[in-house]
Design an enzyme around this catalytic site. Sequence first.
Site, PDB file in Angstrom:
ATOM      1  N   ASP A  15       0.816  -1.221   0.000  1.00  0.00           N
ATOM      2  CA  ASP A  15       0.000   0.000   0.000  1.00  0.00           C
ATOM      3  C   ASP A  15       0.847   1.268   0.000  1.00  0.00           C
ATOM      4  OD1 ASP A  15      -2.266  -1.681   0.266  1.00  0.00           O
ATOM      5  OD2 ASP A  15      -1.885  -1.810   2.406  1.00  0.00           O
ATOM      6  N   LYS A  28       2.193   2.209  -5.222  1.00  0.00           N
ATOM      7  CA  LYS A  28       2.868   1.799  -6.455  1.00  0.00           C
ATOM      8  C   LYS A  28       2.027   2.096  -7.693  1.00  0.00           C
ATOM      9  CE  LYS A  28       3.182  -2.278  -4.593  1.00  0.00           C
ATOM     10  NZ  LYS A  28       2.954  -2.026  -3.166  1.00  0.00           N
ATOM     11  N   GLY A  81      -4.159  -4.183  -4.512  1.00  0.00           N
ATOM     12  CA  GLY A  81      -5.134  -3.172  -4.918  1.00  0.00           C
ATOM     13  C   GLY A  81      -4.351  -1.927  -5.262  1.00  0.00           C
ATOM     14  N   HIS A  82      -4.124  -1.696  -6.529  1.00  0.00           N
ATOM     15  CA  HIS A  82      -3.317  -0.544  -6.959  1.00  0.00           C
ATOM     16  C   HIS A  82      -4.245   0.591  -7.380  1.00  0.00           C
ATOM     17  CE1 HIS A  82       0.458  -3.209  -7.691  1.00  0.00           C
ATOM     18  NE2 HIS A  82       0.075  -3.146  -6.438  1.00  0.00           N
ATOM     19  N   GLN A 133       2.220  -5.826  -3.267  1.00  0.00           N
ATOM     20  CA  GLN A 133       2.494  -5.928  -1.826  1.00  0.00           C
ATOM     21  C   GLN A 133       3.806  -5.184  -1.523  1.00  0.00           C
ATOM     22  OE1 GLN A 133       1.618  -9.303  -3.356  1.00  0.00           O
ATOM     23  NE2 GLN A 133      -0.390  -8.397  -3.108  1.00  0.00           N
TER      24      GLN A 133
END
Length: 423
Positions: A13, A16, A40-41, A224
């Site tokens: 988080d 990225k 979750g980007h 991650q």
Amino acid sequence: MKIDLILGLQWGDEGKGKIVDVLTKDYDIIARFQGGPNAGHTLEFDGIKHVLHTIPSGIFHDNKLNIIGNGVVIDPVIFQNEIEKLDELKVDLNDKLLISRKAHLILPTHRLIDKASELSKGKKKIGSTLKGIGPTYMDKTGRNGLRVGDLELDGWDEKFEALTNKHLNIINNFNVDIEFNIDELKREFQASLNFLKKITFIDSEHYLNESINSGKKILAEGAQGSLLDIDFGTYPYVTSSNTTSAGACTGLGIAPNKINEVFGIFKAYTTRVGSGPFPTELHDAISQRMAKIGNEFGATTGRPRRCGWLDLVSLKHSISVNGVTELIMMKGDVLSGIEKIKVCTKYNYKGKNLDYLPFSILEENMTPIYEKLEGWEEDITKVRTYEDLPLNFKNYIHFLEDHLKLKIKIISVGPDRKQTILV
Ligand code: IMP
């Protein structure tokens, strides 16, 4: 030509998605190499906020190829959902998205095993995103997995049934109460496979090496963070893949000598979602403030993230195992208005001062040692040049650069693409 990597240096988080999106213009190909829909980007631009899970963050740019590498695990059901959301935004995917035949598939029963395993652990649960990531990688290393390329071969139905039945026995053995309708799950999965088959499958290691040889620029996008790496993270509270730079080699089929820059990305403070040790965690008004202003809720699960001060000991560990060449700092704006900012520079580990990450960073073994810096009052979300940043913010940057012995080349001061300062 070589390949550059972008990796999270904390517990994920770090932001990225945003930075890949900002850097994409300099590359021809963006490739994901590990993890799956546990990621979750989040990307924000033109007033739109969008979260990607499996698809690389270069997808919003024209004329860029996005490759899902062999090291990624794909859940066809989530993947279909993700594509349909992109369709709503009128993102043209034609010829922009390619999938490795060697990527492993997450079956509905992998998700159920994840859930059963977590339930059986009780208080010791990992805090998994429950997307079936761990069980899928277990089947990969156990040599039982099903891969995207299997969809093009004969005998899919038999292989799928055999693995599903094996999984149902495993779930039974956990002896926990979980409800599911296997026929419904199978139907949903089958429909999503038909959808997946519309995407082009490639022999990605060959494709990527040919691309490098023909002068294409590739950015490998990590998911991650390094402290969730299966080997170098805070085991067992980690994810199930190598999130560090070596993972880009195995997850794409790229040799180490083809790696050029390694961009390491970190937040100006620290967050963690899920269970596990977090030495600099706070439980006070400051962590509440970080959570609120930084909108610290999981992009995949919506869970509140734990917040705390920046930890330079773990950051140095991540920099060294990854071979980071340039740093990128996110969310500096979230610290605005905090009078004194603390930074952990050492651990007191069983009575001794350590400046590296020891085997166990559980609370009973160690306490963080802090240095205190003056904060800044100014809102920096509208600042666009380094010169215009407040003096105390610049002092914070210099302090970090001195300790980490690397330059911070990009500073992000807000979620939008435009809120990015290139130093
Ligand atoms: P899993 O990978 O879903 O099994 O989750 C294992 C651990 O990694 C849990 O603590 C999750 O919260 C954490 N995790 C997995 N993916 C992410 C991510 O993208 N960001 C932050 N934490 C993650």
